[in-house]
Design a protein around this motif. Sequence first.
Motif, PDB file in Angstrom:
ATOM      1  N   ALA A   1       0.814  -1.219   0.000  1.00 55.35           N
ATOM      2  CA  ALA A   1       0.000   0.000   0.000  1.00 55.35           C
ATOM      3  C   ALA A   1       0.840   1.259   0.000  1.00 55.35           C
ATOM      4  N   PHE A   2       2.126   1.146   0.328  1.00 53.88           N
ATOM      5  CA  PHE A   2       2.962   2.331   0.429  1.00 53.88           C
ATOM      6  C   PHE A   2       3.786   2.586  -0.832  1.00 53.88           C
ATOM      7  N   ASP A   3       3.732   1.671  -1.774  1.00 53.83           N
ATOM      8  CA  ASP A   3       4.466   1.819  -3.026  1.00 53.83           C
ATOM      9  C   ASP A   3       3.498   2.253  -4.119  1.00 53.83           C
ATOM     10  N   LYS A   4       3.622   3.493  -4.590  1.00 51.57           N
ATOM     11  CA  LYS A   4       2.701   4.015  -5.596  1.00 51.57           C
ATOM     12  C   LYS A   4       2.824   3.287  -6.932  1.00 51.57           C
ATOM     13  N   ARG A   5       3.901   2.555  -7.113  1.00 56.28           N
ATOM     14  CA  ARG A   5       4.075   1.810  -8.355  1.00 56.28           C
ATOM     15  C   ARG A   5       3.582   0.371  -8.243  1.00 56.28           C
ATOM     16  N   ALA A   6       3.160  -0.023  -7.052  1.00 54.86           N
ATOM     17  CA  ALA A   6       2.700  -1.400  -6.856  1.00 54.86           C
ATOM     18  C   ALA A   6       1.447  -1.657  -7.676  1.00 54.86           C
ATOM     19  N   PRO A   7       1.345  -2.818  -8.292  1.00 56.85           N
ATOM     20  CA  PRO A   7       0.179  -3.120  -9.133  1.00 56.85           C
ATOM     21  C   PRO A   7      -1.059  -3.450  -8.300  1.00 56.85           C
ATOM     22  N   TYR A   8      -2.181  -3.373  -8.953  1.00 56.12           N
ATOM     23  CA  TYR A   8      -3.459  -3.763  -8.355  1.00 56.12           C
ATOM     24  C   TYR A   8      -3.873  -5.133  -8.889  1.00 56.12           C
ATOM     25  N   ARG A   9      -4.618  -5.849  -8.065  1.00 56.72           N
ATOM     26  CA  ARG A   9      -5.239  -7.094  -8.518  1.00 56.72           C
ATOM     27  C   ARG A   9      -6.673  -7.137  -7.988  1.00 56.72           C
ATOM     28  N   LEU A  10      -7.481  -7.985  -8.575  1.00 56.50           N
ATOM     29  CA  LEU A  10      -8.869  -8.098  -8.142  1.00 56.50           C
ATOM     30  C   LEU A  10      -8.940  -8.765  -6.779  1.00 56.50           C
ATOM     31  N   SER A  11      -9.806  -8.262  -5.936  1.00 51.75           N
ATOM     32  CA  SER A  11     -10.027  -8.857  -4.627  1.00 51.75           C
ATOM     33  C   SER A  11     -10.916 -10.095  -4.767  1.00 51.75           C
TER      34      SER A  11
END
Length: 269
Positions: free
Chosen positions: A73-83
């Motif tokens: 959550a603290f890395d703005k470059r971290a990818p998203y995935r579906l919950s």
Amino acid sequence: MPITPPADPQAVEAALRRLAPNWTTDIVRAIARYGPTLQVREVADYVPALSESYASKRLSAMRQDGLVVRDDAFDKRAPYRLSEQALTLGPVYRSLAQWSSEHISPTMLGRPGRIEDALQRLQPLETTRIVQLLAEGGSMHFSRIAAESGVYRQLITPRLARLQADGLVVSTGSRHHGPYALTEAGQALGPVYAALQQWHDRHTANGPAHAPAAKVRSLTAPAEGVQGARTAAALRRSPVPPSLFSHAPQPQPQVPYAVTAASHPARGR
């Protein structure tokens, strides 16, 4: 075809508030198709109408709504995935697409477009309550709808106008006093409402348990049944469910596209 009114209109509308905001369906589709994880810039690439900054805002809102997760959550470059919640949306999306295809959809819309269009028709505040009232009581005049719906009288007139524009309600009398009745499309909303409520209850902490069948006010049985349960189980086992958007449409349009366009103007960024 009579509908199965939802046991809890508030639960249905709570689900719609999470799923109906602009671009939610498109973003879920993009991650499901091109994931399992996508960075913000990749989401913007796969949904061309979105700028990267707006995609970031929408993903942040969807994260708050529990539809996407970010491992860091603290890395703005971290990818998203579906919950997990988003991964179990298959039955909801299928019910929306089928309802739209059979009763509403203009032929030019693909499956994601029909899902989005259906959500926009159903999401206005108090729509579910008015549909339920007309399903249970039949044709009603304005004064009775105002008295029995619990909706502020100031909201009834614009809400009924919107319901008519969206093809859910028809007036057989004067413009403001009815009587009003559900259209065929409005009468066929039972499976959609059932799928929305089941999804909401499943993912709401300390939420209401599913009501026993004997206690649910019902005019017909829900359409999904055993097959819907099997589909949901399959979705839980799959990291990225290809079936979220993969079923081919079988459009039988009944509401003209001109009505759709007038009721739902083009979405902005």
